[in-house]
Each structure stands twice: as C-alpha cells, then as structure tokens.
Write an enzyme that holds these catalytic residues in place. Structure first.
Site, short mmCIF file in Angstrom:
data_model
loop_
_atom_site.label_atom_id
_atom_site.label_comp_id
_atom_site.label_asym_id
_atom_site.label_seq_id
_atom_site.Cartn_x
_atom_site.Cartn_y
_atom_site.Cartn_z
N CYS A 259 0.81 -1.23 0.00
CA CYS A 259 0.00 0.00 0.00
C CYS A 259 0.84 1.28 0.00
O CYS A 259 0.67 2.15 -0.86
CB CYS A 259 -0.98 -0.01 1.17
SG CYS A 259 -0.26 0.15 2.82
N HIS A 308 -2.78 1.38 6.76
CA HIS A 308 -3.11 1.27 5.33
C HIS A 308 -3.31 2.64 4.72
O HIS A 308 -3.86 3.55 5.36
CB HIS A 308 -4.36 0.42 5.12
CG HIS A 308 -4.60 0.07 3.69
ND1 HIS A 308 -3.86 -0.89 3.03
CD2 HIS A 308 -5.47 0.57 2.77
CE1 HIS A 308 -4.28 -0.98 1.77
NE2 HIS A 308 -5.25 -0.09 1.58
N HIS A 320 -5.77 1.90 -4.62
CA HIS A 320 -4.78 1.41 -3.66
C HIS A 320 -4.34 -0.01 -4.00
O HIS A 320 -4.89 -0.68 -4.88
CB HIS A 320 -5.34 1.46 -2.24
CG HIS A 320 -6.48 0.51 -1.98
ND1 HIS A 320 -6.71 -0.08 -0.77
CD2 HIS A 320 -7.47 0.03 -2.80
CE1 HIS A 320 -7.78 -0.85 -0.83
NE2 HIS A 320 -8.25 -0.81 -2.05
#
Length: 344
Positions: A259, A308, A320
C-alpha cells in the site's frame, strides 16, 4: 471320572469392579455416539479469519518497511561517516608529515628543537596541555599541533558515532528479520485456511471479492473531482498506470507494490519525496478529516493504527494496493475504516 465340583464364583469385589468398568465403557460409547462431529468452519468464517490474518500481515509489513527504510538510512550515514574518517585520517597524516619534515630538517642541521623531540615521542594532546612547552615552539608549529589535536578529536568522535550506528544497524537488521518472518507466518496461515475450502467455496469468495471492488482493468466513474494540486494529479496518474499490478509485501515498484509502496512510488514520479510507511505518510502533509473535502491525489489513511494508505480517486473511491492476493485497483472508501486524508 469327571469332576463335579462347582466352578469357583468371582469375588464380590471383582464383580463390582467389572460392573463399574463395563458401565463406564457403555457411557463413553454412548457419549461418542451422541457427540456431534467437529464442524468444518464455514466459508464466511474462513473469510473472516483470513481477512484478519491479512490485516495483521499488513500491520507487520508496514513495520518491516519502517525497519527497511531505517536500515537503508543507517547504511548511507555509516558510509558517509566512514568516508569522512578516511579523508580525516589522510589530513591527519599530512599534518603529522609536515611536523616530521620540520624535525628532519632540524635533525640534518644538528639543531633539532627539544620541543619537536618531545612531540615526536608523545601524544600532542598531553603535549599541548603543558603551557611551558608552547613557549618552546614557533607560532607555525603551535598551529600545526593544534590542527593535529583538533583532527584527532574529530576522528575519535566520528569513529564513536560510526560504532553506535553500526550497533543500531545490527539491531535494525534483527528487527527486519523478525517482521519478515511474522508477515510470512500470517500469510502461510491464511493460505492454509483458504486451502481448506472446496473449489466451489473458493469461487464464491473470489466472486465476493470482485463485487467488493470495482474493475481493476478499467477506469471507474470518478465524477468531476478536482485534483488537490498539479503534483497530486501527476502522482495519481502514475498510480493509475499501475492498475492491475500485484500486491507484494515490502514492494515499492515498479512492477509490484504494497500500500505505502504504491503511494511513495507514485509521488516520486511526480518529483515529490514522501516517507515510505503509511504511519509516516500520515504526518507528511495537512490532515483532512471530512471526506467531502478530499480531492484527487490526496492520501487516504485507514485503520486506527494507520497501517493502510491509498489515493483518493474522487466520487467516494480510492485507488490502492489492498492486500496479498489482490492487485492495484479502485475500491469504495467505505470498505475500510477511514481515519483522515493527507494533502501533500
């Protein structure tokens, strides 16, 4: 002649023991017959456990990324210090050589100064501490000795700093290894659970995942969202070019990403350097707590521990790298616990 003796009767105690044992055996058999067989976890239960394991793996991944970034920084710092020490040692040697040449010239003329004799056989730190000796030296010699003293102290300090950083590097490498094992362990555990599913259950999970995300191979309707800045637009465009690239923990491009690897890589393509980890990226700009204020290219931080990160894509979507087993894709911002946005 056949014996007509009556067979020996078992004792009352033995009868009691045998009866009790038989009753226990019957009870155990009945329990075994009535006990429900251990139930196999359902598809939804497996998915919940796997999702939790993936989340834990991502948490460990971001810590792994932090340790890796620290390791690379320490290696650069140590290399710089070692280069400085090498140059400093050369300078020190030259200063000593200049004093030595002066002594040699005096020796050849038979008039070597007692102060130089003392210097050549002792530590200049101790030598200069003696005020009386300074009177025996020329101004040029005093200056040369002071430079040697200063250079020695500087080198000692740099060597101590390098030693501390080498210890820190060793500890960081150990931490890196632990986090790598932790990630691998969580992923292996998740895969074991997935392997326990039937082909039909695996297909159903794949279909659910596809519904949860938007198409990874085509653009989504992002509305008329305005980019946060020209550089944010450039970073978002770079991330869009990687749609479909696989998630790999610890990867930061150009062919695979985790991420924070995607967001840091994309901003680098726009000429902007941001930290490597999601937690550090959370502090890399202005925080935006209202989703309605987000603009394309803003970072979006998820989960309470900030493990995240993705790009705001407009129209309630994020772009993402979700987790292991997925690819860079669009997804609803509401699929994860939103914390805040960050405008770089």
């Amino acid at each position: 002649m056949a014996s007509h003796r009556r067979p020996k009767q078992p004792s009352r105690a033995r009868v009691t023991v045998l009866t009790t044992a038989a009753a226990a055996a019957v009870a155990i058999s009945a329990q075994a017959a009535n006990a429900a067989p251990s139930e196999k976890p359902s598809k939804d239960e497996v998915k919940a456990k796997v999702d939790k394991l993936y989340e834990q793996a991502e948490q460990a991944t971001e810590k792994y990324n932090g340790a890796k970034e620290k390791q690379e920084k320490l290696q650069k710092e140590i290399s710089t210090i070692q280069d400085d020490v090498a140059r400093g040692q050369e300078e020190l040697n030259e200063l000593r050589d200049s004093i030595g040449l002066a002594a040699a010239a005096q020796y050849r003329s038979g008039t070597i100064d007692s102060s130089l004799q003392l210097f050549l056989s002792s530590n200049p730190d101790d030598y200069l501490d003696k005020a009386s000796t300074a009177d025996q030296l020329s101004a040029q010699q005093v200056e040369a000795l002071k430079k040697i003293q200063e250079k020695q102290r500087e080198l000692a300090q740099e060597r101590a700093e390098a030693s501390d950083k080498l210890k820190d590097l060793a500890a960081t490498r150990t931490e890196l290894g632990k986090k790598k094992k932790e990630v691998q362990s969580k992923l292996a555990e998740a895969q074991k659970l997935l392997n326990s599913l039937t082909a039909a259950e695996k297909a159903a999970l794949a279909a659910e995942d596809a519904r949860a995300s938007r198409s990874s191979s085509s653009r989504v309707d992002l509305g008329n969202s305005t980019p946060a800045s020209s550089r944010a637009a450039a970073a978002f465009s770079a991330a869009q070019s990687k749609i479909g690239s696989p998630y790999v923990y610890g990867a930061s491009g150009p062919s695979s990403f985790d991420c924070s690897g995607l967001t840091s890589w994309a901003y680098a393509q726009a000429g902007v350097s941001i930290p490597r980890t999601s937690q550090a990226q959370a502090n890399a700009g202005t925080r935006i707590y209202n989703q309605s204020d987000l603009q394309v290219g803003d970072l979006v931080i998820f989960y309470g521990d900030l493990h995240h990160v993705g790009f705001y894509a407009g129209n309630g979507q994020v772009l993402h790298a979700p987790r292991t087993g997925t690819v860079v894709r669009y997804e609803s911002i509401n699929n994860m616990p939103f914390q805040f946005g960050v405008r770089i």
